[in-house]
Design a protein around this motif. Structure first.
Motif, PDB file in Angstrom:
ATOM      1  N   UNK A 121       0.702  -1.252   0.286  1.00 18.37           N
ATOM      2  CA  UNK A 121      -0.203  -0.144  -0.100  1.00 18.37           C
ATOM      3  C   UNK A 121       0.508   1.319  -0.187  1.00 18.37           C
ATOM      4  N   UNK A 122       2.226   1.297  -0.178  1.00 18.96           N
ATOM      5  CA  UNK A 122       2.635   2.381  -0.674  1.00 18.96           C
ATOM      6  C   UNK A 122       3.287   2.753  -2.104  1.00 18.96           C
TER       7      UNK A 122
ATOM      8  N   UNK B 271      -9.956   7.169  -2.305  1.00 18.78           N
ATOM      9  CA  UNK B 271      -9.730   6.427  -2.128  1.00 18.78           C
ATOM     10  C   UNK B 271      -9.497   5.189  -3.855  1.00 18.78           C
ATOM     11  N   UNK B 272     -10.267   5.453  -4.527  1.00 16.18           N
ATOM     12  CA  UNK B 272     -11.333   4.903  -6.291  1.00 16.18           C
ATOM     13  C   UNK B 272      -9.924   4.870  -6.447  1.00 16.18           C
ATOM     14  N   UNK B 273      -8.998   6.392  -7.368  1.00 16.62           N
ATOM     15  CA  UNK B 273      -7.937   7.031  -7.640  1.00 16.62           C
ATOM     16  C   UNK B 273      -6.790   6.061  -7.693  1.00 16.62           C
ATOM     17  N   UNK B 274      -6.524   5.753  -5.899  1.00 17.77           N
ATOM     18  CA  UNK B 274      -5.405   5.311  -5.203  1.00 17.77           C
ATOM     19  C   UNK B 274      -5.212   3.440  -5.645  1.00 17.77           C
ATOM     20  N   UNK B 275      -6.995   3.220  -5.625  1.00 18.99           N
ATOM     21  CA  UNK B 275      -7.224   1.572  -5.800  1.00 18.99           C
ATOM     22  C   UNK B 275      -6.842   0.939  -7.223  1.00 18.99           C
ATOM     23  N   UNK B 276      -7.228   2.556  -7.907  1.00 16.66           N
ATOM     24  CA  UNK B 276      -6.845   2.372  -9.452  1.00 16.66           C
ATOM     25  C   UNK B 276      -5.285   1.236 -10.043  1.00 16.66           C
TER      26      UNK B 276
ATOM     27  N   UNK C 193      -4.448  11.417  -1.312  1.00 17.92           N
ATOM     28  CA  UNK C 193      -3.281  10.831  -2.203  1.00 17.92           C
ATOM     29  C   UNK C 193      -2.081  11.290  -1.331  1.00 17.92           C
ATOM     30  N   UNK C 194      -1.664  11.758  -1.324  1.00 15.65           N
ATOM     31  CA  UNK C 194       0.192  11.844  -0.491  1.00 15.65           C
ATOM     32  C   UNK C 194      -0.463  10.817   0.514  1.00 15.65           C
ATOM     33  N   UNK C 195      -1.017  11.248   1.396  1.00 13.68           N
ATOM     34  CA  UNK C 195      -1.903   9.925   2.574  1.00 13.68           C
ATOM     35  C   UNK C 195      -1.830   8.911   2.464  1.00 13.68           C
ATOM     36  N   UNK C 196      -2.165   8.152   1.258  1.00 12.19           N
ATOM     37  CA  UNK C 196      -2.322   7.175   1.022  1.00 12.19           C
ATOM     38  C   UNK C 196      -1.269   6.469   0.229  1.00 12.19           C
TER      39      UNK C 196
ATOM     40  N   UNK D 133      -8.275   1.590   0.711  1.00  8.04           N
ATOM     41  CA  UNK D 133      -7.856   2.016   1.386  1.00  8.04           C
ATOM     42  C   UNK D 133      -9.621   2.332   2.475  1.00  8.04           C
ATOM     43  N   UNK D 134      -9.189   3.157   3.722  1.00  5.45           N
ATOM     44  CA  UNK D 134     -10.948   3.461   4.471  1.00  5.45           C
ATOM     45  C   UNK D 134     -11.147   4.602   4.413  1.00  5.45           C
TER      46      UNK D 134
END
Lengths: 275, 479, 312
Positions: free
Chosen positions: C9-10, C234-239, C201-204, C245-246
């Motif tokens: 997750x990073x 969260x969605x963009x990051x999952x893509x 996004x930075x945090x994720x 993420x929650x």
């Protein structure tokens, strides 16, 4: 005994052209005959091609430039006013009437020249919509306009059939019948002016011979009929126009802001206001 | 996987009172028509018969013109301020009875109650308020002299926004001093009939608002009547052309609001998530029964995959179903005829080679329904990219450069609306200048306001409705 | 975007830069969508289901200087059994306290599923050296915290030093190891929506398991718009990474109606798989009482008084 003074040509796309058919017709004034082109269907099509190009070029000029171009045209007309006066007198006007007509024509040119950079301010507006949006209606010209001149022997009326649409940025195909000498003469001043080629085209002929071709032509965006037409001619025009929803204006106003209104499209643009 | 299904939340239809049979509205009252022909108006979501409406004939149009002539005598003697008062009262009454109108609109037309309640009705009231205020300011509305009303105006409106289109037509016509004969669409006459009741209630002088229901033959009789001095029509381009042709022999006013095939251009520097929302709203609003719908998604090639993935995900969350359920996003297709047309064009799209995506959702057993549909891999030459589908069907085309986007957008006989999505201001203005369309939404879509002129370029018609420009549709400019 | 996954997750800093480059949000369109989602009419069974979700997603929170072990005792008891009169009402997700009270909270909840979350990293301002934040966090974990709620370095963010903000979260994630890391953005200070999405996004990318709206210490804590935007992030990051993420919303969510609107956003923008305490939380103190009243009202059809429910 009258003599043939001159053979005139149509003025299309910045060039003097004969009718491709080679046909002419004779206009008889007091002392002279004139041979003028009898515009054919093909000539109409060529004029549309030229006017489309001319539209693009005329569009490129800023409103300020358009004002200057039209003002310059007024200067040239004024410089040649004796020629126009002569034609008008030969057409039967008294000297004083002819003078007055020329003066009116120059005034019309001055009025529209000064309008080229103002009409959009007078017709557009910011619309106060309910919501966080910037909403502006601004105006654009319709495109290629075919204008049918009146039958009057009047230089001013000729100009008033051309200037409203031209001022908005439309390119114009101006058509005159038995009074076409004035228009064909005007072509010389147009040619010497800074109007882009094709922005203003001058045709001479018998409208009833080309009525179908003009009103059917999809790339003529609007027709402005300043001449009195019979009901059946108006019907033909509108019926043909309906195939492509061409804009038809019959006897539009020839003064004031309202004279320009038939030649503009309103384009309304929305944009949100946010951070 | 657990899901959270929203329980049905149905807006009660008990509030509306629908008669078994309706006459026509002339001389300020409901009358039995000369025509003995009726047609059934049904609810497209259930196919249940709601009522029978009169199919007005030529004699009925003649009577309507007589009524309108009498109305004009009274109406033309009133001051602008007096006319304004009637319109303000109508606006207020519409607000008061908006829930009733909204339910009726959704029942008769199939649109989701969410839209009739939150969009149509507020806009209807706003239109009457807005034009009421113009009635006594016509002399200062334009820098022109000699603006005069036409007199008797014939108005023909479509089925997609029945009451809203009535308000777009009737409010400016009455404000400018004209009287009206209105022909509503055959599949959605009920809100117009209820509006006639409101005219009685405010005491609008008899003959000022006249209503003749019916079908295409009724509309034709109205268009052909020699004493009508202005026709205002909203509908298909084919019928618009018919009207221009049919009225060719008469010197009358004509404004036409016709079809569209709007490009919704998404540049790669757009706010993507909002662009997805805008594209969804652009095509799925009102089941895509919108003349200015953004039916062509013109997408910059380098963001195609990301955008389409987000778009498909978003489409999947659209809830299709009972128009009276407050959670419905997409209601019923307005008629069987329209459903057949949509299905035909979508089948054409598949056979021409487009890649089809349709959302997975259960459709009710009765009524007319169509799944939200997206075409990718479509070419500009495909029928689905050229013809107005007037349904929830979006066709995607791609471009590489701004010039190409403009070429694609303008490559149509229509010119009603367009969308631009980019966060770069100068590109918005550059693009807007080049799009041949009467309404351009930049970073938004399908926004309307009574003060904002609406109307098309090219074969999307001529004339504007709304705003100061809308007044000119009902005023003769005299030389 | 072609990104290489660093771990589950990073993302590396350079990939993070690519993710936040040219990030654009239109405020008016965003608000319109959120307003439209708020018109969802949640009734009957679907309302009861939502209310139960909300209880299980709650982090019962007290973050006051006056907090004592006694207060934590009360709150923990309520967390385990929010409505003693109705055994169908589930426990809340967690209690959320300051590091000094983690041990007590842990003791009180040891025979339940209720987790103990601790704020750290110089909550709420974050204005301290990284070393202090690491110490703060390590202390909370040593005391037994299951979850850590840190704040982003807003000073660094507003100074444009996104790298520093990222590095700090990476460092704190290293301290956390498998302990659940929630990163508070303090959206009310970030103000613009582009800031919120960028900070999300930075945090994720730096390894947060959750992103959280607010400390609850400022007046404009959470907003549905911020939640929507965080869901988009969260969605963009999952893509990009495949990592799910929650989101935790905290700060000013006081009634059931508002909380249900948040659930609608998550349900429609991310999907029903996010409707679980593993992926969505409410940080709240008084929200639970209103939810309990609503649950009882649905059962009894009578409006309730808070004196039926125990103090938290």
């Amino acid at each position: 005994m009258n003599e043939i003074k001159k053979t005139y040509k149509n003025y299309v796309g910045g060039k003097y052209v004969r009718s491709e058919s080679g046909k002419t017709f004779r206009i008889e004034l007091k002392n002279q005959f004139y041979e003028v082109p009898l515009t054919s269907r093909k000539d109409v099509r060529d004029a549309v091609v030229a006017a489309k190009k001319g539209y693009t070029e005329w569009q490129k000029l800023t409103p300020y430039n358009k004002t200057q171009v039209l003002y310059r045209l007024s200067e040239m007309v004024e410089g040649n006013s004796e020629t126009y006066q002569q034609i008008l007198q030969e057409s039967g006007l008294t000297k004083s009437k002819a003078n007055q007509d020329i003066k009116n024509a120059i005034d019309s040119l001055i009025w529209y020249a000064g309008m080229a950079d103002k009409w959009e301010q007078m017709t557009g507006n910011l619309n106060p919509v309910a919501g966080d949006y910037f909403n502006i209606s601004h105006q654009e010209s319709l495109g290629v306009v075919f204008t049918l001149n009146t039958e009057e022997n009047s230089f001013n009326q000729l100009l008033l059939s051309i200037l409203p649409s031209l001022t908005t940025g439309c390119s114009v195909i101006s058509f005159s019948g038995d009074n076409s000498i004035l228009a064909l003469k005007l072509a010389e001043d147009i040619n010497n002016s800074d109007l882009p080629s094709g922005a203003l085209n001058i045709l001479s002929g018998n409208f009833s011979q080309i009525i179908d071709d003009v009103s059917n032509h999809v790339e003529i965006n609007a027709m402005a009929i300043y001449k009195d037409l019979t009901s059946s001619d108006k019907k033909i025009i509108r019926e043909n126009a309906s195939k492509s929803l061409k804009r038809i204006v019959i006897k539009p106003p020839t003064s004031g802001l309202e004279s320009l209104l038939p030649f503009i499209e309103t384009k309304t643009v929305w944009h949100p206001k946010g951070r | 996987m657990k899901t959270w299904d929203y329980a049905e939340s149905i807006e009660s239809s008990a509030i509306v009172n629908i008669e078994k049979k309706y006459g026509i509205f002339l001389d300020g009252e409901f009358q039995t028509a000369n025509s003995k022909k009726f047609l059934k108006t049904i609810s497209p979501s259930t196919e249940e018969v709601l009522s029978s409406i009169t199919v007005g004939n030529k004699n009925d149009i003649d009577s309507a013109v007589d009524s309108a002539k009498n109305g004009l005598k009274i109406w033309s003697k009133l001051t602008g301020t007096e006319r304004a008062k009637y319109l303000f009262k109508l606006a207020r009454l519409i607000q008061e009875r908006s829930r009733e109108f909204a339910v009726l609109e959704s029942l008769d037309g199939g649109k989701p109650i969410k839209e009739s309640r939150d969009f149509d009705l507020p806009q209807v009231a706003a239109n009457f308020f807005y034009f009421a205020g113009w009635a006594d300011k016509l002399d200062i509305s334009w820098n022109t002299k000699g603006l005069k009303p036409y007199g008797i105006v014939g108005q023909i409106i479509p089925w997609n926004f029945p009451l809203l289109m009535l308000s777009w037509k009737v409010a400016p016509a009455l404000a400018t001093g004209n009287v009206v004969i209105l022909k509503p669409a055959e599949s959605t006459p009920l809100t117009a009939l209820l509006f006639a009741e409101l005219c009685q209630e405010v005491g609008l002088p008899p003959g000022v608002f006249n209503l003749v229901t019916g079908d295409g033959t009724t509309g034709a009789a109205l268009v052909q009547h020699p004493d009508i001095s202005k026709i205002a029509f909203t509908g298909s381009t084919a019928v618009g052309k018919y009207i221009q042709n049919e009225t060719a022999g008469r010197d009358i006013g004509l404004t036409l609001e016709l079809g569209g095939k709007a490009a919704n251009i998404v540049y790669n520097d757009a706010a993507i998530d909002q662009a997805v929302e805008g594209v969804v709203n652009g095509i799925f609003f009102n089941q895509g029964h919108v003349c200015c719908a953004g039916s062509r998604l013109v997408l910059q090639e380098d963001i195609h995959d990301e955008f389409v993935s987000k778009l498909e995900k978003r489409m999947q969350s659209l809830r299709v179903g009972n128009p009276l359920d407050k959670n419905t996003d997409i209601g019923a297709i307005n008629s069987k005829e329209q459903l057949d047309k949509i299905s035909f064009l979508v089948n054409e799209g598949v056979s021409e080679g487009g890649t089809i995506f349709q959302t997975e959702c259960e459709l009710p057993a009765n009524g007319f329904w169509f799944r939200p549909t997206l075409f990718t891999n479509a070419q500009p030459s495909y029928k689905i990219a050229r013809e107005e589908i007037f349904g929830p069907v979006l066709t995607t085309l791609t471009f590489r450069t701004p010039e190409e986007a403009i070429d694609i957008a303008n490559n149509t006989e229509y010119g009603l609306s367009a969308g631009i999505w980019t966060e770069k201001g100068s590109k918005i203005l550059w693009t807007a200048d080049r799009l041949q369309a009467g309404v351009i939404w930049a970073n938004t879509f399908n926004k309307f306001d009574p003060s904002s002129p609406f109307g098309g370029y090219k074969e999307s018609g001529f004339g504007r409705e709304g705003g100061r420009h809308g007044l000119l549709s009902y005023l003769k400019v005299q030389s | 975007m072609s990104l290489t996954k660093e771990s589950k997750n990073t993302l590396s800093w350079s990939n993070t830069v690519e993710l936040i480059d040219n990030l654009r949000v239109d405020e008016v369109g965003l608000k319109e969508r959120v307003a439209s989602l708020a018109t969802r009419s949640i009734k009957k069974d679907s309302k009861l289901q939502a209310l139960n979700y909300i209880v299980t997603m709650c982090d019962l929170t007290t973050l006051e200087g006056e907090d004592t072990e006694g207060k934590i005792g009360q709150m923990a008891a309520k967390a385990i059994r929010p409505d003693p009169s109705n055994s169908e009402v589930p426990s809340v997700a967690a209690v959320c306290v300051y590091p000094a009270l983690v041990a007590k909270a842990k003791e009180m909840t040891r025979n339940s599923n209720v987790k103990v979350a601790s704020v750290s990293s110089y909550f709420p301002s974050g204005q301290a050296p990284l070393e202090s934040k690491i110490f703060d966090t390590q202390f909370a974990i040593d005391q037994g915290a299951d979850e850590i709620d840190i704040v982003i370095n807003r000073k660094a963010f507003f100074e444009g030093d996104y790298r520093k903000m990222y590095d700090e979260i990476v460092a704190l994630k290293e301290v956390c190891k498998s302990v659940h890391l929630k990163t508070i953005l303090e959206v009310g200070e970030l103000k613009t929506y582009e800031n919120i999405k960028k900070a999300s996004l930075i945090s994720l990318a730096a390894g947060s398991d959750f992103i959280k709206t607010s400390t609850g210490k400022i007046s404009n804590g959470s907003s549905r718009e911020a939640c929507y935007l965080m869901a988009k992030a969260v969605w963009d990051y999952k893509m990009v990474t495949g990592f799910k993420a929650g989101i935790k919303v905290a700060g000013g969510i006081r009634d059931s109606k508002d909380a249900i609107r948040y659930l609608v956003i998550v349900n429609e923008e991310l999907g029903p798989e996010w409707l679980s305490p593993d992926y969505f939380r409410f940080g709240a103190s008084s929200l639970v009482d209103d939810v309990l009243k609503q649950i009882k009202k649905l059962k009894t059809n009578a409006y309730q008084s808070s004196y039926y429910f125990p103090r938290g």
